[in-house]
Design a protein around this motif. Structure first.
Motif, PDB file in Angstrom:
ATOM      1  N   GLU A  22      -9.718  -0.084  -3.720  1.00 58.92           N
ATOM      2  CA  GLU A  22     -10.555   0.415  -4.686  1.00 58.92           C
ATOM      3  C   GLU A  22      -9.932   1.851  -5.242  1.00 58.92           C
ATOM      4  O   GLU A  22     -10.770   2.559  -6.125  1.00 58.92           O
ATOM      5  N   GLY A  23      -8.856   2.173  -4.768  1.00 59.43           N
ATOM      6  CA  GLY A  23      -8.302   3.280  -5.184  1.00 59.43           C
ATOM      7  C   GLY A  23      -8.769   4.665  -4.756  1.00 59.43           C
ATOM      8  O   GLY A  23      -8.260   5.828  -5.259  1.00 59.43           O
ATOM      9  N   THR A  24      -9.460   4.736  -3.688  1.00 59.66           N
ATOM     10  CA  THR A  24     -10.160   6.002  -3.008  1.00 59.66           C
ATOM     11  C   THR A  24      -9.056   6.758  -2.334  1.00 59.66           C
ATOM     12  O   THR A  24      -9.234   8.121  -2.341  1.00 59.66           O
ATOM     13  N   ALA A  25      -8.017   6.215  -1.761  1.00 58.26           N
ATOM     14  CA  ALA A  25      -7.129   6.635  -1.060  1.00 58.26           C
ATOM     15  C   ALA A  25      -5.757   6.074  -0.933  1.00 58.26           C
ATOM     16  O   ALA A  25      -5.729   5.005  -1.713  1.00 58.26           O
ATOM     17  N   TYR A  26      -4.681   6.692  -0.388  1.00 61.55           N
ATOM     18  CA  TYR A  26      -3.648   5.866  -0.294  1.00 61.55           C
ATOM     19  C   TYR A  26      -2.765   6.314   0.924  1.00 61.55           C
ATOM     20  O   TYR A  26      -2.960   7.263   1.547  1.00 61.55           O
ATOM     21  N   ALA A  27      -1.905   5.223   1.389  1.00 63.75           N
ATOM     22  CA  ALA A  27      -1.364   5.169   2.697  1.00 63.75           C
ATOM     23  C   ALA A  27       0.244   5.536   2.284  1.00 63.75           C
ATOM     24  O   ALA A  27       0.861   5.139   1.317  1.00 63.75           O
ATOM     25  N   ALA A  28       0.891   6.495   3.099  1.00 59.55           N
ATOM     26  CA  ALA A  28       2.418   6.662   2.933  1.00 59.55           C
ATOM     27  C   ALA A  28       3.035   6.392   4.193  1.00 59.55           C
ATOM     28  O   ALA A  28       2.642   6.998   5.033  1.00 59.55           O
ATOM     29  N   SER A  29       4.378   6.077   4.210  1.00 63.59           N
ATOM     30  CA  SER A  29       5.142   5.905   5.219  1.00 63.59           C
ATOM     31  C   SER A  29       6.657   6.337   5.047  1.00 63.59           C
ATOM     32  O   SER A  29       7.016   6.563   3.732  1.00 63.59           O
ATOM     33  N   GLY A  30       7.410   6.756   5.931  1.00 63.60           N
ATOM     34  CA  GLY A  30       8.434   7.333   5.918  1.00 63.60           C
ATOM     35  C   GLY A  30       9.256   7.567   7.314  1.00 63.60           C
ATOM     36  O   GLY A  30       9.213   6.532   8.073  1.00 63.60           O
ATOM     37  N   SER A  31       9.993   8.525   7.454  1.00 60.23           N
ATOM     38  CA  SER A  31      10.475   8.967   8.818  1.00 60.23           C
ATOM     39  C   SER A  31       9.660   9.160   9.847  1.00 60.23           C
ATOM     40  O   SER A  31       8.260   9.612   9.479  1.00 60.23           O
ATOM     41  N   GLY A  32       9.801   9.029  11.174  1.00 56.75           N
ATOM     42  CA  GLY A  32       9.079   9.452  12.146  1.00 56.75           C
ATOM     43  C   GLY A  32       8.009   8.427  12.702  1.00 56.75           C
ATOM     44  O   GLY A  32       7.298   8.552  13.764  1.00 56.75           O
ATOM     45  N   GLY A  33       7.902   7.000  12.149  1.00 58.06           N
ATOM     46  CA  GLY A  33       7.454   6.037  12.724  1.00 58.06           C
ATOM     47  C   GLY A  33       5.703   6.202  12.294  1.00 58.06           C
ATOM     48  O   GLY A  33       4.769   5.750  13.255  1.00 58.06           O
ATOM     49  N   LYS A  34       5.347   7.137  11.190  1.00 56.25           N
ATOM     50  CA  LYS A  34       3.926   7.349  11.177  1.00 56.25           C
ATOM     51  C   LYS A  34       3.399   6.818   9.763  1.00 56.25           C
ATOM     52  O   LYS A  34       4.278   6.498   8.802  1.00 56.25           O
ATOM     53  N   VAL A  35       2.156   6.663   9.554  1.00 58.36           N
ATOM     54  CA  VAL A  35       1.612   6.364   8.329  1.00 58.36           C
ATOM     55  C   VAL A  35       0.268   7.279   8.235  1.00 58.36           C
ATOM     56  O   VAL A  35      -0.535   7.642   9.049  1.00 58.36           O
ATOM     57  N   ALA A  36       0.657   8.075   7.160  1.00 55.40           N
ATOM     58  CA  ALA A  36      -0.250   9.166   6.633  1.00 55.40           C
ATOM     59  C   ALA A  36      -1.413   8.681   5.503  1.00 55.40           C
ATOM     60  O   ALA A  36      -0.800   7.814   4.555  1.00 55.40           O
ATOM     61  N   VAL A  37      -2.651   8.631   5.718  1.00 58.81           N
ATOM     62  CA  VAL A  37      -3.454   8.230   4.806  1.00 58.81           C
ATOM     63  C   VAL A  37      -4.069   9.676   3.978  1.00 58.81           C
ATOM     64  O   VAL A  37      -4.530  10.625   4.516  1.00 58.81           O
ATOM     65  N   TYR A  38      -3.917   9.830   2.512  1.00 60.19           N
ATOM     66  CA  TYR A  38      -4.325  10.663   1.756  1.00 60.19           C
ATOM     67  C   TYR A  38      -5.570  10.345   0.677  1.00 60.19           C
ATOM     68  O   TYR A  38      -5.545   9.134   0.395  1.00 60.19           O
ATOM     69  N   SER A  39      -5.924  11.381   0.070  1.00 65.15           N
ATOM     70  CA  SER A  39      -6.956  11.104  -0.980  1.00 65.15           C
ATOM     71  C   SER A  39      -6.204  10.886  -2.037  1.00 65.15           C
ATOM     72  O   SER A  39      -5.177  11.288  -2.403  1.00 65.15           O
ATOM     73  N   ALA A  40      -6.928   9.734  -2.679  1.00 65.82           N
ATOM     74  CA  ALA A  40      -6.365   9.340  -4.281  1.00 65.82           C
ATOM     75  C   ALA A  40      -7.385   9.922  -5.158  1.00 65.82           C
ATOM     76  O   ALA A  40      -7.213   9.161  -6.453  1.00 65.82           O
ATOM     77  N   GLN A  41      -8.336  10.667  -4.887  1.00 62.23           N
ATOM     78  CA  GLN A  41      -9.019  11.254  -5.950  1.00 62.23           C
ATOM     79  C   GLN A  41      -8.460  12.413  -6.719  1.00 62.23           C
ATOM     80  O   GLN A  41      -7.693  13.088  -6.009  1.00 62.23           O
ATOM     81  N   PRO A  42      -8.659  12.219  -7.923  1.00 62.19           N
ATOM     82  CA  PRO A  42      -7.798  13.347  -8.850  1.00 62.19           C
ATOM     83  C   PRO A  42      -8.250  14.758  -8.540  1.00 62.19           C
ATOM     84  O   PRO A  42      -7.236  15.680  -8.519  1.00 62.19           O
ATOM     85  N   GLU A  43      -9.552  14.950  -7.977  1.00 65.84           N
ATOM     86  CA  GLU A  43      -9.834  16.296  -7.537  1.00 65.84           C
ATOM     87  C   GLU A  43      -9.207  16.869  -6.295  1.00 65.84           C
ATOM     88  O   GLU A  43      -8.962  18.237  -6.039  1.00 65.84           O
ATOM     89  N   ASP A  44      -8.980  15.903  -5.528  1.00 63.18           N
ATOM     90  CA  ASP A  44      -8.184  16.499  -4.059  1.00 63.18           C
ATOM     91  C   ASP A  44      -6.944  15.574  -4.079  1.00 63.18           C
ATOM     92  O   ASP A  44      -6.724  15.466  -2.693  1.00 63.18           O
ATOM     93  N   PHE A  45      -6.369  15.080  -4.895  1.00 65.27           N
ATOM     94  CA  PHE A  45      -5.243  14.148  -4.577  1.00 65.27           C
ATOM     95  C   PHE A  45      -4.152  14.767  -3.788  1.00 65.27           C
ATOM     96  O   PHE A  45      -3.728  15.898  -4.052  1.00 65.27           O
ATOM     97  N   GLY A  46      -3.805  14.063  -2.855  1.00 65.55           N
ATOM     98  CA  GLY A  46      -2.771  14.323  -1.705  1.00 65.55           C
ATOM     99  C   GLY A  46      -3.353  15.130  -0.587  1.00 65.55           C
ATOM    100  O   GLY A  46      -2.488  15.571   0.215  1.00 65.55           O
ATOM    101  N   THR A  47      -4.571  15.295  -0.390  1.00 64.64           N
ATOM    102  CA  THR A  47      -5.199  15.836   0.666  1.00 64.64           C
ATOM    103  C   THR A  47      -5.170  14.759   1.877  1.00 64.64           C
ATOM    104  O   THR A  47      -5.449  13.746   1.758  1.00 64.64           O
ATOM    105  N   GLU A  48      -4.498  15.266   3.022  1.00 67.83           N
ATOM    106  CA  GLU A  48      -4.399  14.390   4.028  1.00 67.83           C
ATOM    107  C   GLU A  48      -5.656  13.993   4.947  1.00 67.83           C
ATOM    108  O   GLU A  48      -6.594  14.890   4.984  1.00 67.83           O
TER     109      GLU A  48
END
Length: 326
Positions: free
Chosen positions: A122-148
């Motif tokens: 629905e575009g409300t959030a996004y998941a991101a992965s990289g080093s460290g074996g973790k998945v972080a979920v962030y806001s995908a709302q324009p007003e607070d985009f990237g807030t963990e």
């Protein structure tokens, strides 16, 4: 059984370098991201660029792409971890997040810079992965985009090669550099299942439309199909494996009806698989490594449907089943 897929057309304005991510959207456009740092959007019927002006090229390559279920927004991530949200109708940049901020590029504490990103359906959030074996979920709302919003850990410091939300938004799958696949419960922010179906890095994952099946593509040249409702099956939960690529399997997708699967390989081929028969039913020769494949999400007027591919030569290509009009 065999199915015939033929080349329909190419895009009219290719990328200057390899296409690393591609998605055929619900609006019948195709979005692609490239090693050249560009995001492009094409009309599927002609291969012409869509009128909306897209953002200028990033200075570094874009390695990950995710599009909302309704096809209105796209999320792209660069090789150094800059995540950008774009409105596909206007080309407007709605948000940016620097996962490498603070100069701490490799810390296991924060997971390091993002590599793979995936939008909630629905575009409300996004998941991101990289080093460290973790998945972080962030806001995908324009007003607070990237807030963990939350963070989930596998408990192992292995690189997260690819992550993807399930279509129902309840799970996130994470593929690792060592071949394990982890499935997380989003609400509880905890891992629920680990699949050990591959011997080498998993390059791509895709869920079936009903969120019950998970298909993976690996450097071990195989695809593995997992039923997330049954973790007691053989091979660490895999209910089937698909072999036929002569080099790394790089990209994968499942048709909306879960009848057919697609895979692109470093062997310069695209394979169409009959999931029920557990067999390849068509092989298409491309010009280079195939880094992205995507089924058309809308039902086609008869035949086996259509798909799009992108790879090493920077060209987006449309393919159609016999009797199907793109």
């Amino acid at each position: 059984m065999s199915l015939a897929f033929v080349h329909a057309h190419d895009c009219t304005q290719p990328h200057t370098e390899a296409v690393w991510g591609i998605s055929w959207t619900a609006t019948d456009a195709v979005v692609s991201v490239s090693c050249d740092g560009g995001i492009k959007q094409f009309a599927s019927s002609t291969g012409q660029p869509v009128a909306a002006a897209m953002p200028p090229n990033h200075t570094l390559g874009l390695v990950s792409l995710s599009v909302t279920r309704d096809g209105t927004r796209a999320l792209a991530n660069s090789v150094e971890g800059l995540t950008t949200l774009v409105d596909l109708a206007s080309g407007e940049v709605l948000g940016k997040h620097e996962s490498f901020a603070g100069g701490n590029l490799n810390s296991d504490e924060d997971g390091g810079p993002s590599w793979s990103v995936s939008l909630h359906p629905e575009g409300t959030a996004y998941a991101a992965s990289g080093s460290g074996g973790k998945v972080a979920v962030y806001s995908a709302q324009p007003e607070d985009f990237g807030t963990e919003l939350s963070k989930m850990s596998t408990g192992r410091s292995k690189y997260g090669m690819f992550c993807q939300y399930s279509p129902d938004g309840k799970r996130i799958a994470l593929a690792s550099e060592t071949g394990q696949i982890y499935v997380f419960d989003v609400e509880k922010a905890t891992p629920t299942t680990t699949f050990t179906s591959h011997a080498l890095a998993v390059r791509s994952l895709v869920w079936s439309a009903d969120s019950s099946l998970l298909l993976s593509a690996s450097e071990d040249k195989r695809l593995a199909l997992h039923d997330v409702r049954d973790t007691g099956g053989p091979s660490g939960g895999a209910v089937a494996t698909f072999t036929g690529h002569s080099s790394w399997a790089l990209s994968v997708d499942i048709s909306q009806d879960a009848r057919l699967a697609l895979s692109g390989g470093a062997d310069k081929t695209i394979k169409v698989w009959d999931i029920g028969a557990r067999a390849a039913v068509s092989t298409v020769q491309d010009t280079g490594e195939v880094w992205g494949v995507s089924w058309r999400p809308k039902p086609s007027a008869g035949g086996a449907g259509a798909f799009v591919s992108g790879g090493e030569d920077g060209v987006v290509r449309w393919w159609r089943g016999a009797g199907v009009t793109v």
